[in-house]
Design an enzyme around this catalytic site. Structure first.
Site, mmCIF file in Angstrom:
data_model
loop_
_atom_site.group_PDB
_atom_site.id
_atom_site.type_symbol
_atom_site.label_atom_id
_atom_site.label_comp_id
_atom_site.label_asym_id
_atom_site.label_seq_id
_atom_site.Cartn_x
_atom_site.Cartn_y
_atom_site.Cartn_z
ATOM 1 N N HIS A 191 0.824 -1.219 0.000
ATOM 2 C CA HIS A 191 0.000 0.000 0.000
ATOM 3 C C HIS A 191 0.848 1.254 0.000
ATOM 4 O O HIS A 191 0.341 2.353 0.245
ATOM 5 C CB HIS A 191 -0.955 0.004 1.207
ATOM 6 N N SER A 221 -7.484 -7.092 9.661
ATOM 7 C CA SER A 221 -8.889 -7.475 9.885
ATOM 8 C C SER A 221 -9.465 -8.290 8.737
ATOM 9 O O SER A 221 -10.588 -8.779 8.813
ATOM 10 C CB SER A 221 -9.736 -6.208 10.065
HETATM 11 N N1 APR Z 1 -2.091 -7.052 18.127
HETATM 12 C C1 APR Z 1 -2.592 -7.807 17.127
HETATM 13 N N2 APR Z 1 -3.660 -7.426 16.371
HETATM 14 C C2 APR Z 1 -4.212 -6.230 16.657
HETATM 15 C C3 APR Z 1 -3.740 -5.395 17.692
HETATM 16 C C4 APR Z 1 -2.625 -5.850 18.435
HETATM 17 N N3 APR Z 1 -2.115 -5.132 19.447
HETATM 18 N N4 APR Z 1 -4.524 -4.271 17.728
HETATM 19 C C5 APR Z 1 -5.444 -4.403 16.757
HETATM 20 N N5 APR Z 1 -5.270 -5.584 16.118
HETATM 21 C C6 APR Z 1 -6.029 -6.139 15.001
HETATM 22 C C7 APR Z 1 -7.489 -5.771 15.027
HETATM 23 O O1 APR Z 1 -8.220 -6.753 15.749
HETATM 24 C C8 APR Z 1 -7.835 -5.801 13.531
HETATM 25 O O2 APR Z 1 -8.267 -7.100 13.144
HETATM 26 O O3 APR Z 1 -5.501 -5.565 13.836
HETATM 27 C C9 APR Z 1 -6.518 -5.491 12.845
HETATM 28 C C10 APR Z 1 -6.475 -4.109 12.228
HETATM 29 O O4 APR Z 1 -7.446 -4.086 11.217
HETATM 30 P P1 APR Z 1 -7.659 -2.746 10.379
HETATM 31 O O5 APR Z 1 -7.761 -1.584 11.319
HETATM 32 O O6 APR Z 1 -8.769 -3.031 9.408
HETATM 33 O O7 APR Z 1 -6.297 -2.543 9.578
HETATM 34 P P2 APR Z 1 -5.817 -3.355 8.315
HETATM 35 O O8 APR Z 1 -6.366 -4.739 8.306
HETATM 36 O O9 APR Z 1 -4.345 -3.194 8.252
HETATM 37 O O10 APR Z 1 -6.473 -2.495 7.120
HETATM 38 C C11 APR Z 1 -6.109 -2.882 5.807
HETATM 39 O O11 APR Z 1 -7.351 -1.004 4.946
HETATM 40 O O12 APR Z 1 -7.900 1.175 5.284
HETATM 41 C C12 APR Z 1 -7.129 0.338 4.513
HETATM 42 O O13 APR Z 1 -5.130 0.836 3.400
HETATM 43 C C13 APR Z 1 -5.682 0.658 4.677
HETATM 44 O O14 APR Z 1 -3.822 -0.882 4.835
HETATM 45 C C14 APR Z 1 -5.111 -0.603 5.334
HETATM 46 C C15 APR Z 1 -6.101 -1.673 4.922
#
Ligand code: APR
Length: 237
Positions: free
Chosen positions: A109, A178
């Site tokens: 990304h 997520s």
């Molecule tokens: N340890 C492990 N997992 C964690 C922690 C932690 N301390 N804190 C949060 N999480 C998990 C949450 O439960 C969630 O499932 O990390 C995940 C974060 O999910 P998102 O906020 O959706 O982020 P991500 O999956 O990286 O999003 C993907 O979406 O918005 C776009 O481009 C953006 O790269 C991003 C993409």
């Protein structure tokens, strides 16, 4: 000595959460104070480039206040001590994997610390602010620079290398994501369909795609990942 040869690790915002960087869809979600459509789409940039520059300038400056956590460092240890391949495919645009010591990284990304020119497409390392008055260091056009970040509706980077890595891996580990956003959310299905790799999810809570993994563990990455790497290197995982 691990039981695997080619290990692919997909990471998301959750691996950087304990370093103090907001995730996207949590309660403190990064998008909370900005509507997604207002900052992370090409239309938003066309409509209000200075708002988008301010959003990413703030995030770029914030990077200096956060540090890699034990999860980033454990992945670097795995890359150093495993005698096969370890590739980190990250959806994150921070530089915490690099500062944690990993070298073999694909930022699908993009990266906060890079910008590119809308005219000549040249990519530049960039740690300061940008706005619409900055000229391209290469072609001299003004306005020219934008964050080297993949916005919604744009094609992620490194997809050919990612596809090759998913085809040849025998262990796929997903950490801190997520499973909401494709194509990354589809990697586990792609690996499972090929039938050669074991897939494991390490996440604070079960992701959207948790049922597609051979194994899933819930907990904070800074605890789960070092434990997992320890067991992996001891040939116990
Ligand atoms: N340890 C492990 N997992 C964690 C922690 C932690 N301390 N804190 C949060 N999480 C998990 C949450 O439960 C969630 O499932 O990390 C995940 C974060 O999910 P998102 O906020 O959706 O982020 P991500 O999956 O990286 O999003 C993907 O979406 O918005 C776009 O481009 C953006 O790269 C991003 C993409």
């Amino acid at each position: 000595m691990t039981n695997y040869q080619n290990i692919v690790v997909l990471t998301g915002a959750g691996i950087s959460a304990e370093s103090g960087l907001s995730t996207f869809r949590g309660d403190d979600g990064l998008w909370e104070n900005h509507r997604l459509e207002d900052v992370a789409t090409p239309e938003a940039f066309r409509r209000d480039p200075e708002l988008v520059h301010r959003f990413y300038n703030m995030r770029r400056a914030n990077l200096g206040t956060v540090r890699p956590n034990p999860a980033h460092k454990a992945l670097a240890r795995l890359e150093q001590e495993h005698d096969g391949e370890v590739l980190v495919i990250t959806q994150n645009i921070d530089d915490l994997h690099e500062r944690g010591g990993s070298r073999n990284i694909l930022h699908m990304h993009g990266e906060l610390l890079k910008v590119h020119c809308r005219s000549c497409a040249e990519v530049f390392d960039w740690s300061g602010d940008i706005d619409e008055t900055v000229e391209c260091p290469d072609c001299g056009v003004i306005p020219s620079l934008r964050p080297h970040i993949v916005w919604f509706g744009e094609m992620p980077f490194c997809m050919y290398e990612i596809d090759e890595a998913l085809r040849s891996c025998d262990l796929f580990v997903s950490i801190g994501t997520s499973g909401n956003v494709y194509p990354a959310a589809g990697f586990v299905a792609q690996v499972s369909a090929m039938g050669r790799a074991r897939s494991i999810e390490l996440n604070l809570e079960p992701s959207e795609g948790v049922s597609l993994f051979n194994e899933a563990r819930q907990g904070p990455a800074s605890k789960l990942v070092p434990e997992f790497v320890e067991r992996l290197l001891a040939g116990e995982a």
